[in-house]
Design a protein around this motif. Structure first.
Motif, short mmCIF file in Angstrom:
data_model
loop_
_atom_site.label_atom_id
_atom_site.label_comp_id
_atom_site.label_asym_id
_atom_site.label_seq_id
_atom_site.Cartn_x
_atom_site.Cartn_y
_atom_site.Cartn_z
N THR A 103 32.96 47.22 57.06
CA THR A 103 32.34 47.48 55.77
C THR A 103 33.22 48.33 54.86
OG1 THR A 103 30.19 47.43 56.89
CG2 THR A 103 30.24 48.29 54.65
N THR A 104 33.82 49.36 55.41
CA THR A 104 34.62 50.27 54.58
C THR A 104 35.81 49.54 53.96
OG1 THR A 104 33.99 52.09 56.03
CG2 THR A 104 35.85 52.46 54.56
N GLY A 105 36.45 48.68 54.73
CA GLY A 105 37.58 47.93 54.20
C GLY A 105 37.21 47.07 53.01
N MET A 106 35.96 46.63 52.96
CA MET A 106 35.52 45.76 51.88
C MET A 106 35.51 46.48 50.54
SD MET A 106 34.84 42.64 51.44
CE MET A 106 35.02 42.20 49.73
N TYR A 107 35.46 47.81 50.55
CA TYR A 107 35.46 48.55 49.29
C TYR A 107 36.86 48.67 48.69
CZ TYR A 107 30.59 49.66 49.99
OH TYR A 107 29.23 49.55 50.16
N MET A 108 37.89 48.32 49.46
CA MET A 108 39.26 48.35 48.95
C MET A 108 39.86 46.96 48.80
SD MET A 108 40.51 51.53 51.26
CE MET A 108 39.28 51.12 52.47
N LEU A 109 39.37 46.02 49.60
CA LEU A 109 39.95 44.68 49.64
C LEU A 109 39.93 43.96 48.29
CD1 LEU A 109 41.30 42.70 51.55
CD2 LEU A 109 39.03 41.87 52.21
N PRO A 110 38.84 44.02 47.50
CA PRO A 110 38.85 43.32 46.21
C PRO A 110 39.99 43.75 45.29
CG PRO A 110 36.61 43.92 46.79
CD PRO A 110 37.51 44.58 47.80
N GLU A 111 40.29 45.05 45.27
CA GLU A 111 41.38 45.53 44.42
C GLU A 111 42.72 44.97 44.89
OE1 GLU A 111 43.56 49.73 43.13
OE2 GLU A 111 41.61 49.77 44.16
N TRP A 112 42.93 44.96 46.21
CA TRP A 112 44.17 44.42 46.75
C TRP A 112 44.30 42.93 46.45
CZ3 TRP A 112 42.86 47.10 51.99
CH2 TRP A 112 43.20 48.45 51.91
N LEU A 113 43.20 42.19 46.64
CA LEU A 113 43.24 40.75 46.41
C LEU A 113 43.46 40.44 44.93
CD1 LEU A 113 40.38 39.45 48.73
CD2 LEU A 113 42.84 39.12 49.03
N ALA A 114 42.82 41.22 44.06
CA ALA A 114 42.97 40.98 42.62
C ALA A 114 44.43 41.13 42.20
CB ALA A 114 42.09 41.94 41.83
N GLY A 115 45.10 42.14 42.71
CA GLY A 115 46.51 42.33 42.39
C GLY A 115 47.38 41.23 42.96
N PHE A 116 47.02 40.75 44.16
CA PHE A 116 47.80 39.70 44.81
C PHE A 116 47.62 38.36 44.11
CE2 PHE A 116 48.45 36.67 48.44
CZ PHE A 116 49.81 36.92 48.60
N GLU A 117 46.40 38.06 43.67
CA GLU A 117 46.13 36.77 43.04
C GLU A 117 46.82 36.63 41.69
OE1 GLU A 117 42.00 35.86 42.98
OE2 GLU A 117 41.91 35.49 45.14
N LYS A 118 47.27 37.74 41.11
CA LYS A 118 48.06 37.65 39.88
C LYS A 118 49.43 37.06 40.18
CE LYS A 118 45.81 41.57 37.62
NZ LYS A 118 45.97 42.96 37.10
N LYS A 119 49.85 37.17 41.45
CA LYS A 119 51.14 36.63 41.87
C LYS A 119 51.02 35.24 42.49
CE LYS A 119 52.70 41.28 43.16
NZ LYS A 119 53.24 42.12 44.28
N VAL A 120 49.86 34.92 43.04
CA VAL A 120 49.65 33.66 43.75
C VAL A 120 48.45 32.94 43.14
CG1 VAL A 120 49.21 32.57 45.97
CG2 VAL A 120 50.54 34.68 45.87
N ALA A 121 48.70 31.81 42.51
CA ALA A 121 47.62 31.05 41.88
C ALA A 121 46.88 30.20 42.91
CB ALA A 121 48.19 30.15 40.78
N ASP A 122 45.62 29.90 42.62
CA ASP A 122 44.79 28.99 43.44
C ASP A 122 44.65 29.47 44.87
OD1 ASP A 122 44.59 27.29 41.20
OD2 ASP A 122 46.47 26.30 41.73
N LEU A 123 44.56 30.75 45.08
CA LEU A 123 44.41 31.29 46.43
C LEU A 123 42.97 31.08 46.90
CD1 LEU A 123 45.86 32.92 48.65
CD2 LEU A 123 44.99 35.00 47.57
N GLU A 124 42.82 30.56 48.11
CA GLU A 124 41.49 30.33 48.70
C GLU A 124 41.30 31.34 49.83
OE1 GLU A 124 39.26 27.04 51.49
OE2 GLU A 124 40.72 26.32 50.01
N THR A 125 40.37 32.26 49.66
CA THR A 125 40.21 33.35 50.61
C THR A 125 38.80 33.37 51.18
OG1 THR A 125 41.79 34.67 49.32
CG2 THR A 125 40.48 35.83 50.98
N THR A 126 38.72 33.47 52.51
CA THR A 126 37.44 33.65 53.19
C THR A 126 37.43 35.04 53.81
OG1 THR A 126 37.30 31.29 53.73
CG2 THR A 126 35.93 32.80 55.02
#
Length: 302
Positions: A103-126
């Motif tokens: 649960t705790t990791g989920m509070y940081m993961l969106p920020e990390w993914l948002a920054g990464f998706e700016k570099k990688v288009a069409d990323l499919e994440t589960t």
């Protein structure tokens, strides 16, 4: 049973039979004419049949060659379809990520993914939000490319990177009598009613180890396995709780909850990123891991 046919010479034979030319077959297969001629000669020797007849500069299939060609056309076409299918699957997996997190990791993961998706288009994440034990199992089994837990992993079969630091804070409703205290002692807390996580939770394990095991008289009013439900229970005044500070940032900003330091208690903990030490992750997972590591707020050993 030994056979004179294999994927290599079947491709060579099919190309020569279709193009009626060793030269053209060699060009299509991007190889040499002697190599093609040798493959045909070896096939004829092993199969004990003549597959081609040469008339002038032209090659013609014999009756045996015609029979073989009917089968090799199907085989080569099937191989092409298999290659295309695997190519499509590989292309799709290059942008597919599977992440397991506590649960705790989920509070940081969106920020990390948002920054990464700016570099990688069409990323499919589960993303699977689950217990720390299940995160470890998912990574070991290969069901998850990356895992995030708020504790040290139980097993040594991981590559571990500390990507952030979290701490548990004593949280209370804004109108709770303790909300005005600058700090509180463990003796004062012994009279309060606590809301706690389930026994499998890393947060529960940390508080048990550093607080609750020191005294036998703590009063647990509620045990809840979902952090949002704990926050709602706190806001309703049903008790107090040790909860991830990262999980209540918004509630602290809005003023619905307050935190109080506890004298002599340190509830800091690392947020660890896990990958399997014995397997190579997908390229996209490796890139994400490097992206997160480069933005880690702390860099100490887990």
């Amino acid at each position: 049973m030994k056979t004179g046919l294999n994927a290599t010479n079947v491709r060579v034979f099919e190309a020569v039979a279709r193009l009626q030319s060793v030269t053209l077959a060699a060009e299509e297969l991007e190889t040499s004419q002697p190599y093609v001629s040798k493959q045909i000669a070896v096939m004829e020797e092993q199969l004990a049949v003549q597959l081609f007849a040469r008339v002038g500069r032209r090659l013609y299939l014999t009756q045996a060659g015609e029979l073989l060609h009917q089968h090799t056309k199907v085989v080569v076409e099937s191989l092409k379809e298999a290659e295309e299918m695997l190519s499509r699957a590989a292309s799709a997996s290059q942008k597919r990520l599977r992440i397991a997190t506590s649960t705790t990791g989920m509070y940081m993961l969106p920020e990390w993914l948002a920054g990464f998706e700016k570099k990688v288009a069409d990323l499919e994440t589960t993303v699977l939000v689950t217990s720390g034990d299940e995160v470890e199992r998912q990574v070991i089994s290969g069901e998850a490319d990356l895992g995030f837990i708020a504790s040290r992993p139980r097993f040594r079969s991981f590559l571990v990177s500390v990507v952030a630091e979290d701490s548990l804070a004593l949280a209370v409703q804004k109108d709770h009598p303790l909300a005005t205290h600058s700090s509180v002692s463990l003796d004062e807390l012994s009279k309060e009613r606590f809301i706690v996580r389930e026994p499998e939770s890393a947060s529960r394990a940390l508080t048990e180890r550093r607080i609750f095991q020191k005294r036998p008289d703590w009063r647990f009013r509620l045990q809840i396995n979902h952090i949002d439900a704990i926050k709602s229970s706190l806001e309703e005044g049903l008790g107090i709780s040790f909860i991830s500070r990262r999980a209540i940032d918004r509630e602290l900003q809005s003023g619905t909850l307050a935190t109080i330091p506890v004298d002599g208690v340190d509830l800091r903990r690392p947020i660890c990123m896990l990958t399997d030490a014995h397997k190579f992750g997908s390229k996209i997972a490796v890139r994400l891991a490097k992206h997160i590591a480069s933005h880690a707020s702390q860099n100490f050993r887990c």
